[in-house]
Design a protein around this motif. Structure first.
Motif, PDB file in Angstrom:
ATOM      1  N   LEU B  35     -63.485  49.359 -12.332  1.00  0.00           N
ATOM      2  CA  LEU B  35     -64.394  49.366 -13.482  1.00  0.00           C
ATOM      3  C   LEU B  35     -65.130  48.035 -13.603  1.00  0.00           C
ATOM      4  O   LEU B  35     -64.561  46.980 -13.290  1.00  0.00           O
ATOM      5  CB  LEU B  35     -63.609  49.608 -14.775  1.00  0.00           C
ATOM      6  CG  LEU B  35     -62.768  50.885 -14.843  1.00  0.00           C
ATOM      7  CD1 LEU B  35     -61.941  50.895 -16.126  1.00  0.00           C
ATOM      8  CD2 LEU B  35     -63.661  52.113 -14.777  1.00  0.00           C
ATOM      9  N   ALA B  36     -66.347  48.096 -14.096  1.00  0.00           N
ATOM     10  CA  ALA B  36     -67.110  46.871 -14.349  1.00  0.00           C
ATOM     11  C   ALA B  36     -66.527  46.170 -15.572  1.00  0.00           C
ATOM     12  O   ALA B  36     -66.318  46.790 -16.611  1.00  0.00           O
ATOM     13  CB  ALA B  36     -68.583  47.202 -14.565  1.00  0.00           C
ATOM     14  N   ARG B  37     -66.273  44.870 -15.424  1.00  0.00           N
ATOM     15  CA  ARG B  37     -65.674  44.102 -16.526  1.00  0.00           C
ATOM     16  C   ARG B  37     -66.760  43.579 -17.471  1.00  0.00           C
ATOM     17  O   ARG B  37     -67.880  43.287 -17.031  1.00  0.00           O
ATOM     18  CB  ARG B  37     -64.889  42.914 -15.971  1.00  0.00           C
ATOM     19  CG  ARG B  37     -63.735  43.277 -15.058  1.00  0.00           C
ATOM     20  CD  ARG B  37     -62.973  42.012 -14.640  1.00  0.00           C
ATOM     21  NE  ARG B  37     -61.955  42.314 -13.646  1.00  0.00           N
ATOM     22  CZ  ARG B  37     -62.149  42.292 -12.341  1.00  0.00           C
ATOM     23  NH1 ARG B  37     -63.328  41.978 -11.856  1.00  0.00           N
ATOM     24  NH2 ARG B  37     -61.165  42.587 -11.511  1.00  0.00           N
ATOM     25  N   PRO B  38     -66.375  43.388 -18.751  1.00  0.00           N
ATOM     26  CA  PRO B  38     -67.356  42.854 -19.719  1.00  0.00           C
ATOM     27  C   PRO B  38     -67.459  41.329 -19.681  1.00  0.00           C
ATOM     28  O   PRO B  38     -68.288  40.752 -20.390  1.00  0.00           O
ATOM     29  CB  PRO B  38     -66.792  43.323 -21.058  1.00  0.00           C
ATOM     30  CG  PRO B  38     -65.320  43.391 -20.844  1.00  0.00           C
ATOM     31  CD  PRO B  38     -65.125  43.810 -19.406  1.00  0.00           C
ATOM     32  N   ALA B  39     -66.607  40.678 -18.886  1.00  0.00           N
ATOM     33  CA  ALA B  39     -66.646  39.211 -18.813  1.00  0.00           C
ATOM     34  C   ALA B  39     -66.336  38.773 -17.392  1.00  0.00           C
ATOM     35  O   ALA B  39     -65.638  39.475 -16.646  1.00  0.00           O
ATOM     36  CB  ALA B  39     -65.621  38.603 -19.777  1.00  0.00           C
ATOM     37  N   ASP B  40     -66.879  37.601 -17.021  1.00  0.00           N
ATOM     38  CA  ASP B  40     -66.596  37.090 -15.680  1.00  0.00           C
ATOM     39  C   ASP B  40     -65.276  36.318 -15.683  1.00  0.00           C
ATOM     40  O   ASP B  40     -64.559  36.291 -16.679  1.00  0.00           O
ATOM     41  CB  ASP B  40     -67.765  36.239 -15.166  1.00  0.00           C
ATOM     42  CG  ASP B  40     -67.958  34.941 -15.944  1.00  0.00           C
ATOM     43  OD1 ASP B  40     -67.031  34.537 -16.700  1.00  0.00           O
ATOM     44  OD2 ASP B  40     -69.026  34.334 -15.805  1.00  0.00           O
ATOM     45  N   ARG B  41     -64.955  35.683 -14.558  1.00  0.00           N
ATOM     46  CA  ARG B  41     -63.658  35.028 -14.430  1.00  0.00           C
ATOM     47  C   ARG B  41     -63.495  33.838 -15.377  1.00  0.00           C
ATOM     48  O   ARG B  41     -62.392  33.421 -15.672  1.00  0.00           O
ATOM     49  CB  ARG B  41     -63.449  34.570 -12.984  1.00  0.00           C
ATOM     50  CG  ARG B  41     -63.268  35.740 -12.051  1.00  0.00           C
ATOM     51  CD  ARG B  41     -62.899  35.303 -10.650  1.00  0.00           C
ATOM     52  NE  ARG B  41     -62.653  36.476  -9.814  1.00  0.00           N
ATOM     53  CZ  ARG B  41     -62.209  36.424  -8.573  1.00  0.00           C
ATOM     54  NH1 ARG B  41     -61.993  35.279  -8.003  1.00  0.00           N
ATOM     55  NH2 ARG B  41     -62.012  37.537  -7.888  1.00  0.00           N
ATOM     56  N   GLN B  42     -64.632  33.295 -15.825  1.00  0.00           N
ATOM     57  CA  GLN B  42     -64.565  32.176 -16.756  1.00  0.00           C
ATOM     58  C   GLN B  42     -64.623  32.649 -18.209  1.00  0.00           C
ATOM     59  O   GLN B  42     -64.634  31.842 -19.144  1.00  0.00           O
ATOM     60  CB  GLN B  42     -65.708  31.187 -16.489  1.00  0.00           C
ATOM     61  CG  GLN B  42     -65.523  30.337 -15.238  1.00  0.00           C
ATOM     62  CD  GLN B  42     -65.677  31.122 -13.944  1.00  0.00           C
ATOM     63  OE1 GLN B  42     -66.593  31.927 -13.802  1.00  0.00           O
ATOM     64  NE2 GLN B  42     -64.767  30.921 -13.018  1.00  0.00           N
ATOM     65  N   GLY B  43     -64.724  33.942 -18.403  1.00  0.00           N
ATOM     66  CA  GLY B  43     -64.761  34.494 -19.747  1.00  0.00           C
ATOM     67  C   GLY B  43     -66.147  34.694 -20.319  1.00  0.00           C
ATOM     68  O   GLY B  43     -66.293  35.164 -21.453  1.00  0.00           O
ATOM     69  N   ALA B  44     -67.185  34.342 -19.563  1.00  0.00           N
ATOM     70  CA  ALA B  44     -68.557  34.522 -20.048  1.00  0.00           C
ATOM     71  C   ALA B  44     -68.942  36.000 -20.019  1.00  0.00           C
ATOM     72  O   ALA B  44     -68.511  36.746 -19.138  1.00  0.00           O
ATOM     73  CB  ALA B  44     -69.521  33.717 -19.175  1.00  0.00           C
ATOM     74  N   ALA B  45     -69.746  36.393 -21.004  1.00  0.00           N
ATOM     75  CA  ALA B  45     -70.134  37.800 -21.128  1.00  0.00           C
ATOM     76  C   ALA B  45     -70.941  38.258 -19.920  1.00  0.00           C
ATOM     77  O   ALA B  45     -71.779  37.524 -19.395  1.00  0.00           O
ATOM     78  CB  ALA B  45     -70.960  37.993 -22.396  1.00  0.00           C
ATOM     79  N   VAL B  46     -70.677  39.484 -19.491  1.00  0.00           N
ATOM     80  CA  VAL B  46     -71.465  40.126 -18.429  1.00  0.00           C
ATOM     81  C   VAL B  46     -72.122  41.357 -19.034  1.00  0.00           C
ATOM     82  O   VAL B  46     -71.444  42.265 -19.514  1.00  0.00           O
ATOM     83  CB  VAL B  46     -70.561  40.529 -17.239  1.00  0.00           C
ATOM     84  CG1 VAL B  46     -71.377  41.312 -16.204  1.00  0.00           C
ATOM     85  CG2 VAL B  46     -69.933  39.297 -16.600  1.00  0.00           C
TER      86      VAL B  46
END
Lengths: 87, 150
Positions: B35-46
């Motif tokens: 599934l596509a995540r709503p945040a990247d590995r640093q926690g920034a919104a995607v």
């Protein structure tokens, strides 16, 4: 860009960020190696220069992955691939 | 063996149901949905995940991975459906399923498919968010996972 045979090259993934997904380079002869094309790209498109020197950039010619020593001719479908990331 | 490069949203539940409905006598099915995540590995919104492909070669790369799994594991059926294009958080990126007489082969085949798709499917992932975009590349864990299979 110098006179000669023009090769169109498709750039995939992040390689397309700087100059778009389709670039062209001109070389003196009717054929060129992938390595020649990469060096020409690095000269004509400075933003791609560092990328072209990396061994991780794969070349795809007429839908097959080929080494830098592979020789291409004008009209062939040439693309460059940065590292893949599916899944 | 079915492989698909999907340009539109995919429904993993429906795909799994259809996969199971098409089986004949298998005792095990293993599936995986990414599934596509709503945040990247640093926690920034995607906001969107973009998956670029290269027409013809991408499809062939997925078919080759499925064919290799078919010869490596005693599976009766395999399915790979991989998205391309612009994907919203929460949407499925990839669905794989494997069917076999016994569970070990099905589980290992699904695991193998994913490890190879991560590093060898001809796709390029880009996370797009309010702060710009970031290209994703396989990391050391992805390469180590692929190396397990030789």
């Amino acid at each position: 860009m110098s006179e000669g045979t023009s090769f169109e090259i498709e750039l995939c993934g992040r390689l397309a960020d700087a100059d778009g997904p389709l670039v062209a380079v001109a070389l003196g002869g009717e054929a060129a190696s992938i390595g020649d094309l990469k060096r020409a790209l690095a000269q004509c498109y400075p933003a791609l220069g560092e990328e072209m020197m990396q061994r991780r950039i794969a070349a795809c010619v007429d839908d097959a992955i080929v080494p830098d020593s592979h020789v291409v001719r004008m009209g062939q479908r040439i693309a460059l691939f940065p590292p893949l990331s599916g899944g | 063996m079915a492989t698909t490069l999907a340009h539109d949203r995919i429904d993993p539940a429906r795909l799994l149901g259809e996969f199971i409905a098409g089986l004949d006598g298998d005792g095990a099915v293993a599936s995986f949905t990414g599934l596509a995540r709503p945040a990247d590995r640093q926690g920034a919104a995607v906001a969107r995940l973009r998956l670029d492909h290269y027409a013809g070669v991408t499809e062939a790369s997925i078919e080759a991975i499925a064919a290799a799994a078919r010869t490596r594991f005693p599976v009766s059926e395999l399915c790979i459906v991989h998205r391309c294009g612009s994907i919203a958080p929460g949407e499925a990126i990839v669905f794989v399923a494997a069917a076999a007489r016994h569970r070990r082969a099905a589980i290992e085949a699904a695991d193998y498919l994913m490890d190879r798709l991560k590093t060898e499917a001809v796709l390029w992932k880009c996370e797009e968010g309010p702060d710009g975009k970031r290209w994703i590349e396989p990391d050391g864990d992805d390469h180590a996972a692929r190396a397990r299979w030789g």
